[in-house]
Design an enzyme around this catalytic site. Structure first.
Site: not given
Length: 241
Positions: A11, A88, A160
């Site tokens: 991430i 991606d 996040e």
């Protein structure tokens, strides 16, 4: 020459940024992870471990369907010899995220096994296109954990934010560790490793060119890009500086 390139990384490592650069450099087609098209992702993060456990199967199926559609479109284009494709993220990445959730006890085993079976069945026959699940090249962004957290923080997604949920740090570390373990043992396709502690291809032009040259030279070595094509790409970049 037609090729399929996956950018693989945990991430916040810079997958989308690098994909955009490769697409511009190679004149190829890019496929991106558009978070807004996976609305369940916010719910997945909402209640920490509890929501990850409740939604792991549903979220990974949503990603599986999303990636499958992208891959199917890319293979149709490749069959027609029109463009290369750069992704991606990929079904490989999704499988790693699923495995990490399973290891953490946040993906019930019965559901995880069903996900793996469905993933394998879908990959084996993408709309009539035989596909072994592996691209012509994988670019792995090897990022230090502290830098990964910094990137996640800077992109500013509420779901996040470790300030709102400090327990996310443990989850992020498990993701980071899973990707590094994958790199250490993967051998089914060529991989170019980019040392993110050394290269800042987003903010430093010299680093960007170095990384692009590293990837494109590998494509030349693999016979997916001619030396003449590579030289023209570099010359075009030099003119744009």
């Amino acid at each position: 020459m037609v090729s399929i390139i996956f950018v693989n990384a945990p991430i916040g490592a810079g997958k989308t940024s690098l994909t955009r650069m490769l697409v511009a450099d190679l004149g190829t087609k890019g496929f991106y992870e558009e978070v807004d098209k996976i609305p369940m992702l916010k719910e997945f993060y909402a209640q920490g471990e509890e929501s990850r456990n409740d939604l792991s199967f549903a979220l990974q199926i949503a990603f599986l369907n999303y990636r499958f559609g992208q891959l199917r479109e890319g293979l149709h284009l490749a069959e027609r010899g029109i463009v290369n494709t750069v992704y991606d993220s990929s079904l490989i990445s999704d499988a790693l995220m699923s495995f990490n959730l399973y290891k953490r006890g946040e993906f019930p085993e019965v559901m995880y096994n069903l996900y793996v079976s469905l993933n394998q069945n879908m990959v084996s026959d993408v709309a009539g296109h035989p596909f072994n699940g592996y691209p012509d090249l994988i670019v792995f962004l090897d990022i230090p954990f502290d830098l990964m957290l910094d990137h996640i923080s800077k992109r500013g997604r509420d779901m996040e934010d470790i300030r709102k949920d400090p327990k996310l740090v443990d989850y992020y570390y498990s993701v980071w560790n899973t990707y590094n373990s994958w790199y250490d043992s993967f051998g089914q396709a060529p991989v170019v490793r980019v040392d993110m502690s050394k290269y800042d291809f987003v903010n430093n032009l010299s680093d960007r060119n170095t990384v692009l040259n590293l990837i494109e030279q590998k494509l030349v070595d693999l016979g997916k890009l001619t030396q003449d094509e590579f030289d023209k790409i570099k010359a075009k970049r030099d003119k744009e500086v």
